[in-house]
Design a protein around this motif. Structure first.
Motif, PDB file in Angstrom:
ATOM      1  N   ALA A 176      -3.650  -8.116  17.824  1.00 50.67           N
ATOM      2  CA  ALA A 176      -2.221  -8.752  17.852  1.00 50.67           C
ATOM      3  C   ALA A 176      -1.247  -8.023  17.708  1.00 50.67           C
ATOM      4  O   ALA A 176      -0.146  -8.170  18.374  1.00 50.67           O
ATOM      5  CB  ALA A 176      -2.509  -9.680  16.577  1.00 50.67           C
ATOM      6  N   GLU A 199       1.863 -10.331  18.988  1.00 53.84           N
ATOM      7  CA  GLU A 199       1.478 -11.554  18.610  1.00 53.84           C
ATOM      8  C   GLU A 199       1.639 -11.578  16.992  1.00 53.84           C
ATOM      9  O   GLU A 199       0.572 -11.443  16.319  1.00 53.84           O
ATOM     10  CB  GLU A 199       0.229 -12.150  18.989  1.00 53.84           C
ATOM     11  CG  GLU A 199       0.193 -12.157  20.551  1.00 53.84           C
ATOM     12  CD  GLU A 199      -1.267 -12.740  21.079  1.00 53.84           C
ATOM     13  OE1 GLU A 199      -2.066 -12.968  20.266  1.00 53.84           O
ATOM     14  OE2 GLU A 199      -1.423 -12.693  22.340  1.00 53.84           O
ATOM     15  N   LYS A 233       2.663 -13.524  14.732  1.00 57.72           N
ATOM     16  CA  LYS A 233       1.986 -14.666  13.610  1.00 57.72           C
ATOM     17  C   LYS A 233       0.413 -14.454  13.648  1.00 57.72           C
ATOM     18  O   LYS A 233      -0.241 -14.684  12.760  1.00 57.72           O
ATOM     19  CB  LYS A 233       2.132 -16.155  14.370  1.00 57.72           C
ATOM     20  CG  LYS A 233       1.570 -17.220  13.528  1.00 57.72           C
ATOM     21  CD  LYS A 233       2.037 -18.606  14.197  1.00 57.72           C
ATOM     22  CE  LYS A 233       1.816 -19.691  13.179  1.00 57.72           C
ATOM     23  NZ  LYS A 233       0.572 -20.186  13.078  1.00 57.72           N
TER      24      LYS A 233
END
Length: 153
Positions: free
Chosen positions: A112, A117, A119
């Motif tokens: 992530a 990313e 979240k």
């Protein structure tokens, strides 16, 4: 000279590094990072902290059971004190939790962060936080069992 003092040294040092590192991360670094850093910086920080810390945890995950089992087999499973058996059981649970963190949420955190990313990274970090909290509690219980166990039985 028997290898037992070396096994004991490796065992205790590995426990100190692992449990002490979890204490520092969970109690000292986490509140400050959460308070002062926005999500991208916080997640990048944790990914880098874990990358360094987990190298040491891998060493502990290897040395703790090897040294512990070496001392346990030297005494004999049947004659070893109850608290040694409890340490073994709790230690195996801690290793299982670490393996879950490393191959699950930590792998997702790295992915992530690389993909920005935030979240998904935050969700992975939340899972790591919970698992580290459980492992920290188990580590403290294990230290209590190791140091107080023979007087509690």
């Amino acid at each position: 000279m028997t290898p037992e003092p070396l096994f004991r040294f490796l065992h205790i040092t590995s426990v100190v590094l692992w449990v002490g590192g979890m204490f520092f991360a969970y109690v000292c670094l986490r509140p400050i990072a959460a308070e002062l850093l926005d999500p991208p910086h916080r997640l990048r920080l944790w990914q880098r902290v874990f990358a360094r810390f987990f190298v040491w945890v891998w060493g502990a995950v290897i040395l703790i059971p090897v040294s512990g089992l070496a001392m346990l087999t030297r005494v004999g499973f049947d004659t070893a004190p109850l608290n040694w058996h409890l340490m073994l059981m709790i230690g195996l649970a801690m290793i299982a939790i670490y393996l879950y963190v490393f191959f699950g949420p930590y792998a997702e955190l790295k992915r992530a962060v690389a993909a920005e990313e935030w979240k998904a990274g935050g969700e992975a970090l939340g899972l790591i936080r919970k698992a580290v909290g459980i492992n920290l509690a188990l580590g403290i219980v294990t230290i209590a069992v190791a140091t107080l166990g023979r007087w509690l039985a």
